[in-house]
Design a protein around this motif. Structure first.
Motif, mmCIF file in Angstrom:
data_model
loop_
_atom_site.group_PDB
_atom_site.id
_atom_site.type_symbol
_atom_site.label_atom_id
_atom_site.label_comp_id
_atom_site.label_asym_id
_atom_site.label_seq_id
_atom_site.Cartn_x
_atom_site.Cartn_y
_atom_site.Cartn_z
ATOM 1 N N GLU A 9 -9.707 5.160 -1.807
ATOM 2 C CA GLU A 9 -10.615 4.082 -1.433
ATOM 3 C C GLU A 9 -12.050 4.595 -1.392
ATOM 4 O OE1 GLU A 9 -9.569 1.429 1.715
ATOM 5 O OE2 GLU A 9 -7.523 2.185 1.746
ATOM 6 N N HIS A 10 -12.961 3.804 -1.930
ATOM 7 C CA HIS A 10 -14.382 4.135 -1.921
ATOM 8 C C HIS A 10 -15.137 2.923 -1.393
ATOM 9 C CE1 HIS A 10 -13.698 7.804 -4.245
ATOM 10 N NE2 HIS A 10 -12.940 7.097 -5.063
ATOM 11 N N ASP A 11 -16.394 3.155 -1.057
ATOM 12 C CA ASP A 11 -17.213 2.055 -0.560
ATOM 13 C C ASP A 11 -17.393 0.973 -1.608
ATOM 14 O OD1 ASP A 11 -17.458 3.304 1.841
ATOM 15 O OD2 ASP A 11 -19.401 4.234 1.399
ATOM 16 N N ASP A 12 -17.286 1.364 -2.915
ATOM 17 C CA ASP A 12 -17.477 0.376 -3.969
ATOM 18 C C ASP A 12 -16.160 -0.274 -4.383
ATOM 19 O OD1 ASP A 12 -17.735 2.610 -6.878
ATOM 20 O OD2 ASP A 12 -16.414 2.611 -5.130
ATOM 21 N N GLN A 13 -15.130 -0.135 -3.563
ATOM 22 C CA GLN A 13 -13.841 -0.758 -3.824
ATOM 23 C C GLN A 13 -13.465 -1.631 -2.624
ATOM 24 O OE1 GLN A 13 -11.073 2.378 -4.707
ATOM 25 N NE2 GLN A 13 -11.792 2.621 -6.783
ATOM 26 N N PRO A 14 -14.111 -2.794 -2.518
ATOM 27 C CA PRO A 14 -13.924 -3.617 -1.326
ATOM 28 C C PRO A 14 -12.686 -4.498 -1.344
ATOM 29 C CG PRO A 14 -15.501 -4.659 -2.782
ATOM 30 C CD PRO A 14 -15.125 -3.362 -3.438
ATOM 31 N N GLY A 15 -11.910 -4.461 -2.412
ATOM 32 C CA GLY A 15 -10.777 -5.365 -2.496
ATOM 33 C C GLY A 15 -9.774 -5.140 -1.383
ATOM 34 N N PRO A 16 -9.109 -6.200 -0.930
ATOM 35 C CA PRO A 16 -8.140 -6.067 0.161
ATOM 36 C C PRO A 16 -6.940 -5.194 -0.189
ATOM 37 C CG PRO A 16 -8.028 -8.255 -0.833
ATOM 38 C CD PRO A 16 -9.252 -7.595 -1.385
ATOM 39 N N LEU A 17 -6.719 -4.953 -1.481
ATOM 40 C CA LEU A 17 -5.598 -4.115 -1.893
ATOM 41 C C LEU A 17 -6.061 -2.788 -2.471
ATOM 42 C CD1 LEU A 17 -3.243 -6.772 -3.545
ATOM 43 C CD2 LEU A 17 -3.172 -5.862 -1.217
ATOM 44 N N ALA A 18 -7.304 -2.411 -2.230
ATOM 45 C CA ALA A 18 -7.815 -1.130 -2.714
ATOM 46 C C ALA A 18 -6.947 0.005 -2.180
ATOM 47 C CB ALA A 18 -9.266 -0.934 -2.274
ATOM 48 N N GLY A 19 -6.583 0.921 -3.052
ATOM 49 C CA GLY A 19 -5.730 2.038 -2.664
ATOM 50 C C GLY A 19 -4.250 1.740 -2.732
ATOM 51 N N ARG A 20 -3.878 0.488 -2.973
ATOM 52 C CA ARG A 20 -2.460 0.109 -3.061
ATOM 53 C C ARG A 20 -1.971 0.247 -4.496
ATOM 54 N NH1 ARG A 20 -1.825 -3.658 1.214
ATOM 55 N NH2 ARG A 20 0.360 -4.012 0.641
ATOM 56 N N ILE A 21 -0.705 0.610 -4.635
ATOM 57 C CA ILE A 21 -0.095 0.821 -5.947
ATOM 58 C C ILE A 21 0.982 -0.230 -6.158
ATOM 59 C CG2 ILE A 21 1.027 2.471 -7.493
ATOM 60 C CD1 ILE A 21 -1.753 3.323 -6.394
ATOM 61 N N ALA A 22 0.924 -0.912 -7.297
ATOM 62 C CA ALA A 22 1.881 -1.979 -7.591
ATOM 63 C C ALA A 22 2.531 -1.744 -8.944
ATOM 64 C CB ALA A 22 1.176 -3.337 -7.573
ATOM 65 N N LEU A 23 3.747 -2.206 -9.059
ATOM 66 C CA LEU A 23 4.458 -2.251 -10.333
ATOM 67 C C LEU A 23 4.861 -3.691 -10.583
ATOM 68 C CD1 LEU A 23 6.129 -1.338 -12.785
ATOM 69 C CD2 LEU A 23 7.957 -0.669 -11.192
ATOM 70 N N VAL A 24 4.374 -4.273 -11.681
ATOM 71 C CA VAL A 24 4.800 -5.600 -12.089
ATOM 72 C C VAL A 24 5.686 -5.423 -13.313
ATOM 73 C CG1 VAL A 24 4.122 -7.910 -12.814
ATOM 74 C CG2 VAL A 24 2.698 -6.651 -11.180
ATOM 75 N N ALA A 25 6.974 -5.526 -13.096
ATOM 76 C CA ALA A 25 7.957 -5.364 -14.167
ATOM 77 C C ALA A 25 8.111 -6.693 -14.898
ATOM 78 C CB ALA A 25 9.296 -4.922 -13.580
ATOM 79 N N GLY A 26 7.711 -6.706 -16.158
ATOM 80 C CA GLY A 26 7.720 -7.946 -16.925
ATOM 81 C C GLY A 26 6.374 -8.626 -16.829
ATOM 82 N N ALA A 27 5.316 -7.935 -17.280
ATOM 83 C CA ALA A 27 3.953 -8.438 -17.113
ATOM 84 C C ALA A 27 3.286 -8.762 -18.442
ATOM 85 C CB ALA A 27 3.111 -7.412 -16.357
ATOM 86 N N THR A 28 4.074 -8.967 -19.479
ATOM 87 C CA THR A 28 3.496 -9.191 -20.801
ATOM 88 C C THR A 28 2.724 -10.498 -20.876
ATOM 89 O OG1 THR A 28 5.439 -8.043 -21.682
ATOM 90 C CG2 THR A 28 4.003 -9.147 -23.269
#
Length: 323
Positions: A9-28
């Motif tokens: 996380e950095h100051d220039d990453q204000p998103g609520p999910l900053a630092g979170r890791i996601a896998l979207v299986a079937g994202a075509t």
């Protein structure tokens, strides 16, 4: 050598999910693509998988949407929040490919916070409109549909959940078509019914498996979604003139863009009290009222309420009342 991803996380990453890791299986394409993009818009690093790449087209036969394009859209959406998309070609019916995928996420990130099981790819196996008895339908075709819509989810969870459950707060989302309530009625096709009801039960079962580990599992459905194939293959319209499709199918009046379910997922993932939904069957329309988000056009369509109350319940109401 695979490039390591920096998700600090950095100051220039204000998103609520900053630092979170996601896998979207079937994202075509469709819901999977939109969910990946909205996670990225909220600052997450999103691994996106599928079988169609710029050099290979899956059995669906659509070469116009690729996982590389999805990853680029995720990164573009996350430009101001630090969100990043990472494309990993994966056939989720191949256990070794899924194992390699989760090992890569572990190696590069050391964690997984959100798992979205959106693998499907069975629409091309359906006849429209649905017709014929179970025994009139091709057995090989039906079993393939179950493999695509059920086995893929099981394989992915088998390999991804040990990583997701390393720390509390993980979220598993089983994406399907229909809610627990709507799917009490027969979906008019034996194999489709099973394929779309199974993820609801998977979420219910995983909720119990994950409860004592501090993680959450839910099922999530869009309403009448205006996916790429729905627009150009079935209705011969575009997102810009989609209302022309209402002439062919009146319920299309309460359809929604993929953005709507994408925003539903992002809202769930950012909710610190997401555990209150554990085991539940949720819809984009329901969650829009809970979290206050809208579709891309500012509306809040509730397809399942419209179908239940008007189409099946006989209520006199205009579709506009459900937008």
């Amino acid at each position: 050598m695979e490039q390591q991803q920096d998700t600090r996380e950095h100051d220039d990453q204000p998103g609520p999910l900053a630092g979170r890791i996601a896998l979207v299986a079937g994202a075509t394409r469709g819901a999977g693509r939109a969910m990946a993009v909205e996670l990225g818009r909220s600052g997450a690093t999103v691994y996106v998988t599928g079988r169609t790449t710029r050099t290979h087209t899956s059995e669906i036969g659509r070469s116009t949407e690729t996982i590389e394009e999805t990853a680029e859209l995720v990164t573009a959406a996350g430009q101001e929040t630090g969100g990043t998309g990472i494309a990993v070609p994966t056939d989720h019916l191949e256990p070794e490919q899924v194992r390699a995928l989760t090992e890569r996420i572990d190696r590069e990130q050391g964690r997984l916070d959100v798992l979205v099981n959106d693998v499907w790819g069975g629409d091309h196996l359906l006849e429209h409109p649905f017709r014929g008895k179970m025994w009139d339908q091709g057995l090989d075709t039906g079993l393939r549909m179950l493999r695509l819509g059920v086995e893929t989810h099981i394989v992915t969870s088998h390999y991804a959940l040990p990583l997701l459950t390393r720390r509390p707060g993980g979220l598993v989302v089983e994406v399907t078509d229909g809610t627990a309530e709507s799917n009490r009625a027969y979906r008019e096709h034996f194999y489709y019914d099973l394929a779309k009801t199974a993820p609801i039960r998977m979420a219910l079962a995983l909720a119990e498996e994950l409860r004592d580990l501090g993680c959450t599992a839910v099922s999530l459905t869009p309403g009448f979604i205006r996916s790429e194939a729905m627009l150009d293959t079935y209705f011969k319209v575009t997102e810009e003139n989609w209302r022309e499709g209402i002439k062919q199918e009146p319920t299309f009046a309460v359809s929604e863009s993929p953005v709507f379910v994408g925003r539903a997922l992002a809202a769930l993932a950012a909710d610190p009290d997401v555990a209150r939904w554990n085991g539940q069957s949720l819809s984009s329309g329901q969650l829009s009222r809970e979290y206050g988000f809208t579709d891309a056009d500012g509306s809040q369509p509730d397809c399942w309420a419209y179908i239940s109350e008007v189409i099946h319940g006989g209520k006199e109401a205009d579709a506009a009342e459900y937008r």
